[in-house]
Design an enzyme around this catalytic site. Structure first.
Site, PDB file in Angstrom:
ATOM      1  N   VAL A  72      40.663  46.230  44.564  1.00  0.00           N
ATOM      2  CA  VAL A  72      41.786  46.370  45.495  1.00  0.00           C
ATOM      3  C   VAL A  72      41.796  47.764  46.110  1.00  0.00           C
ATOM      4  O   VAL A  72      42.038  47.929  47.307  1.00  0.00           O
ATOM      5  CB  VAL A  72      43.136  46.055  44.802  1.00  0.00           C
ATOM      6  CG1 VAL A  72      44.306  46.424  45.699  1.00  0.00           C
ATOM      7  CG2 VAL A  72      43.218  44.582  44.433  1.00  0.00           C
TER       8      VAL A  72
ATOM      9  N   CYS B 168      39.697  43.728  39.124  1.00  0.00           N
ATOM     10  CA  CYS B 168      40.435  43.518  40.369  1.00  0.00           C
ATOM     11  C   CYS B 168      41.070  44.816  40.838  1.00  0.00           C
ATOM     12  O   CYS B 168      41.204  45.062  42.031  1.00  0.00           O
ATOM     13  CB  CYS B 168      41.454  42.396  40.248  1.00  0.00           C
ATOM     14  SG  CYS B 168      42.538  42.453  38.839  1.00  0.00           S
TER      15      CYS B 168
END
Lengths: 515, 490
Positions: A158, A154
């Site tokens: 991001v 993640c």
């Protein structure tokens, strides 16, 4: 104090009076709302079993409690370990990889190779290009893989790192010393905040197949691709291969991690088995692809039917009798061959076994949870046996799953009262079990707390299974897999019957020797 | 060729391992590998290795992240609080109940350690931020788990990256309810390992437990002159209990244990103890130093692995107190000595001279050396996943012979060292376990005690000895070779 001739570990040690006193005395300092008032704890514990609590619990919108799903990159790592000499490479912090490796290792009791490029704060600010350039080179130098499969965490998602550009840059900088131009670096974006581990499986499989087959479209062959999906039963992959081999089919198992997570003792090689990269490159020319897990391969199969134009492709789910029959018939269709006598015999033996055992499963109520394809397969088998699935819970249910499960249940009058719970977690399940109890649960190790709290016997089938050994070595697919399911479930029913009737001189008139 | 000394073999192994790397990585790794010698005063750290630096990209490091340090180690075991894994679903699930932090309590009602609470971030939470969702999480937790004594928010990677303000959200809810709500900015990408997570978590204990006025925790504990706290024991397999019993037997009163089986009240009461007893220096030296500076509470490190170190530590602890404690301390030592003698007499003959290589985290790479040596076993290699220089300085005092020292060793290096140095036992974590078992090497998981334990204290040492014997002398290791392969061997 320990006795030298009878050294015991914590299980018995802490039952001794001196430790019971230590634990009791400690309460004086624990304070708080619960620990100082056992009556309050008992009162709240009782309340958690009520319909009132259930309604509040089911109304939850934000907090997830005891989930039955994991995140995308886990699935991507599984894909990579299904290809020959391929290193799974996670672009992100090494903390994630430590978790993936531990999680798989605890389930399979096998080593799980996987590297990361250890991104930290500076990568968060400046991007992970330097990490990836160095990381790919170091990985190639140390572990000498034939392919590296890159997925993301993640964090990398991001900040928006571009995997393709980074992989190209790594090769250019390296000048071919460790990463030659033709060295396959396949990649997929696997954000942890979208979907679950099966989404990651799909993304990585789709990405890898698309990249490996690019420019390889040629004459159609008679080969059949089989994609296992996020398969945590090593034996299931072998059962499927056995069926294909009985047909004498020319097939390729795309993403075959069965040997990687089942290495013999005596030596350690980092990689074992797996789909040959050459076979993966040629998979675009197969006549058809069969996916064994529709919901774990939705994107992959879309690519195969739409872009590879393998029209005869299909999603089949060879768990249980009907699922296996359909798989066998599809192979007959694709190979143009008669169904082999050996498989007919295997089927006959399974049906014989089902007819021997059915009274013990018939009418029993089951709660079951797990991945979407697993649930379709096992619920289908339960219905074949006359069991009554009562709570079917899929935390990571993709769109369409709930309807398909409902339709499956509608095929049987036994499932008229069955609840389908999409997107719910295991703390929801706890409430369901207290308010609408079942006879047995089928699920993974996370069910052991439900077993303790609700007293419902747990039959260990699913993923992950940390606290029971070797179940993953067996099959739950094919006719032999269905026999395993039948054996595990029936014998648990019988174990429970014995447990319930073993009271000496009270209930043991039903404690039968012959069953 | 003359006989090779152990040290020469060790140095050669280090040299050879470095050859496998590309130049940049080799230069980096060279600083983290060395050979420690007990008598070498010139070594600044054990083996002169450098530590607490970034991991080389692209290798299979055993390191975890800051989130693992905070949630998995420091905060997670606090049993009457609910720890939210704030962010996507994975981190909470992978860290669920893996560390065997034993506790007594009714799970899901007044204790929550083995559960997984996650805010389960979806794409929209990344895009629009998750603060609103967090606020709802607090409310739902209190509605469904009314006996929780507080909530911590354990930030996963995206939280810091998308700029969520968990501190403000937590403050608002804490103010509204009067509850202890602890936001912990332990995003996984911070720092180079789990170590920074320990530090960040310690700082939040300071800010949200010590500095806050906690009013909901019942009656105050009356103080005595013998109040101590166990700091940095996570009660793996019940370790803190088998430690606590010894301290209580020598007349001390353990009013808090951090953080295995801990409650918030115990932690809040700690600034009033007379002495803090620190077992895992790495993870909780920060808060111990803070209590020394702020509240004047001395702290001392102790080591309850193996009788030699246990006796040394018990006496050192007693020396902080009056003669009555010192006398009782001697009585405790005397009481357990026959049992320990029995354990050593039983197991030492079966283990003597066996060589061990260790790789663990926290305190164990140095603390357990003495326990092996008490059994006649020799530790010839050790290293930490996430140590700092002060850990390696401390390690020098614990080694008995030349020892390969490997900081942040990765899978490639550890495997190479084991192959070169041929130890009889490898003691490390779950990720490495099956690699070495496949080679037919006895192995023990020294993070989780391989689902046995406790290993701390006298009672724990007996289990440790039994387990090492079980590992070393099991018949299963002889099965690796098939009978038809044995012909022609010496």
């Amino acid at each position: 104090m320990q006795e030298v001739d009878n050294i015991v570990n914590g299980q018995k040690l802490f039952q001794r009076p001196e430790y019971q006193k230590v634990l009791k005395d400690k309460k004086e300092f624990e304070g708080g709302m619960g620990a100082i008032d056992p009556a309050k704890v008992a009162e709240v514990a009782e309340w958690t079993k009520t319909w009132d609590y259930r309604e509040k619990n089911l109304a939850r919108e934000a907090i997830t409690v005891n989930p039955a799903k994991a995140c995308q990159p886990l699935g991507a790592v599984m894909v990579a370990l299904g290809f020959e000499n391929t290193m799974p490479y996670v672009h992100g912090s090494h903390g994630c990889v430590a978790y993936f490796r531990s999680y798989f290792t605890r389930h399979f009791k096998e080593p799980t190779p996987c590297v990361s490029d250890s991104m930290t704060e500076d990568a968060a600010v400046f991007g992970g290009l330097v990490n990836m350039k160095d990381g790919l080179k170091n990985c190639a130098a140390l572990y000498k893989p034939d392919m590296i499969m890159v997925s993301t965490t993640c964090m990398a998602e991001v900040i928006g790192d571009d995997l393709y550009a980074f992989a190209v840059a790594a090769k250019e900088e390296d000048g071919g010393e460790y990463l030659p131009e033709e060295f396959p670096i396949t990649y997929a974006h696997t954000p942890s905040f979208v979907g679950s581990h099966i989404t990651g499986y799909d993304n990585m499989m789709q990405g890898a197949l698309q990249q490996l087959t690019e420019g390889n479209k040629g004459e159609e062959t008679d080969s059949i691709n089989i994609i296992p999906g996020f398969e945590t039963y090593i034996g299931s992959i072998r059962s499927v291969k056995h069926i294909a081999e009985e047909f004498g089919a020319n097939y390729v198992m795309l993403g075959d991690h069965s040997d990687q997570w089942d290495m013999p003792a005596g030596d350690y090689q980092m990689f074992a088995g797996g789909t040959k990269i050459e076979d993966a490159r040629n998979s675009i020319n197969a006549k058809a692809t069969i996916s064994l897990q529709k919901y774990s391969t939705a994107k992959t199969m879309k690519m195969i039917t739409k872009r590879w134009k393998q029209k005869d492709s299909a999603e089949l789910n060879p768990i249980g009798l009907r699922g296996t029959d359909e798989f066998v018939m599809k192979l007959a269709e694709l190979t143009g061959k008669e169904i082999p006598a050996s498989l007919k015999t295997e089927r006959g033996r399974l049906v014989d076994a089902m007819q021997d055992s059915y009274p013990y499963m018939h009418g029993k109520k089951f709660a079951i949870w797990g991945d979407p394809d697993f649930l379709i397969g096992v619920v289908s088998f339960l219905l074949e046996m006359g069991a009554e699935p009562t709570h079917v819970l899929c935390h990571n249910a993709p769109r369409g799953w709930e309807e398909e499960m409902r339709a499956l249940l509608d095929t049987s009058p036994a499932a008229a009262d069955c609840h389908v719970w999409a997107g719910k977690d295991l703390w929801h399940m706890r409430s369901l079990l207290f308010t609408e109890p079942v006879d047995f649960m089928i699920g993974n190790s996370y069910g052991k707390e439900l077993m303790r709290d609700t007293g419902t016997p747990l039959i260990y089938i699913g993923f992950p299974i940390f606290d029971r050994h070797h179940l993953h070595r067996y099959s739950i697919s094919g006719y032999d897999g269905a026999l395993n399911l039948l054996t595990w479930i029936t014998n648990k029913v019988l174990d429970q019957l014995d447990e319930d009737t073993k009271g000496i001189a009270s209930t043991d008139y039903f404690f039968d020797l012959v069953r | 060729m003359g006989p090779e000394t152990l040290e020469a073999k060790q140095r050669a192994a280090v040299e050879e391992v470095l050859k496998a790397y590309p130049a940049k990585a080799a230069k980096n790794r060279a600083k983290h590998l060395g050979v420690g010698a007990p008598e070498d005063e010139s070594q600044k750290t054990c083996g002169n290795v450098r530590s607490n630096k970034k991991t080389v990209p692209g290798v299979m490091s055993q390191r975890g992240c800051a989130y693992a340090g905070s949630k998995g180690v420091v905060w997670g075991p606090v049993k009457d609080m609910i720890h939210i894994s704030h962010g996507p679903i994975g981190c909470g699930q992978y860290s669920r109940a893996g560390r065997r932090n034993y506790y007594i309590g009714t799970t899901g009602v007044d204790t929550f350690v083995t559960m997984n609470f996650s805010s389960d971030f979806q794409e929209k939470d990344i895009v629009f931020g998750g603060d609103k969702k967090l606020a709802v999480c607090f409310e739902e937790i209190d509605a469904l788990f009314p006996l929780n004594n507080g909530i911590t928010v354990q930030s996963e990677c995206p939280i810091g990256l998308i700029g969520d303000d968990i501190n403000a959200t937590s403050k608002v809810y804490a103010k509204k309810t009067g509850k202890t709500i602890v936001p912990v900015n332990c995003e996984g990408f911070r720092g180079v390992s789990q170590s920074l997570g320990h530090h960040i978590a310690n700082d939040t204990v300071r800010d949200y437990v010590f500095d806050a006025e906690i009013e909901t925790l019942g009656e105050e504990i009356a103080q005595t002159d013998y109040d101590v706290a166990i700091i940095g024991d996570y009660n793996i397999g019940g370790d803190a209990w088998s430690s606590r019993i010894l301290l209580e037997e020598m007349g001390l009163r353990v009013v808090a244990q951090w953080s295995g089986d801990a409650t918030l009240k115990e932690m809040a009461a700690t600034p009033k103890v007379k002495l803090n007893l620190l077992h895992c220096y790495r993870s909780m030296n920060y808060i111990s130093r803070h209590m020394e500076k702020e509240f004047g509470i001395p702290w001392m490190e102790y080591n309850f692995f193996g009788p030699t170190q246990t006796i040394k530590s018990l006496r050192k602890i007693a020396s902080f107190f009056d003669e009555s404690i010192q006398q009782k301390c001697e009585e405790v030592i005397a009481k357990y000595q026959p049992m320990i003698d029995g354990v050593i007499n039983k197991y030492k003959p079966r283990l003597e001279g066996k060589q061990v290589m260790l790789f663990v985290g926290g305190l164990r790479p140095r603390h357990v050396i003495g326990a092996y040596e008490d059994l006649g076993m020799e530790v010839i290699g050790t290293g930490y996943e996430f140590a700092h220089d002060d850990d390696y300085k401390r390690t020098k005092d614990e080694i008995f012979r030349s020892t390969v020292i490997y900081d942040d060793v990765n899978e490639y290096e550890l495997e190479a060292f084991v192959k070169k140095l041929q130890p009889d036992l490898v003691a490390s974590g779950i990720k490495e376990k099956y690699v070495f078992q496949k080679m037919g090497l006895p192995y023990r998981q020294m993070h989780s005690w391989d689902y046995s334990g406790p290993y701390h204290g006298y009672d724990g040492f007996a289990i440790f000895a039994q387990d090492m014997d079980l590992a070393m002398n099991s018949p299963v290791w002889a099965h690796s070779k098939a009978p038809w392969d044995k012909e022609g061997e010496a």
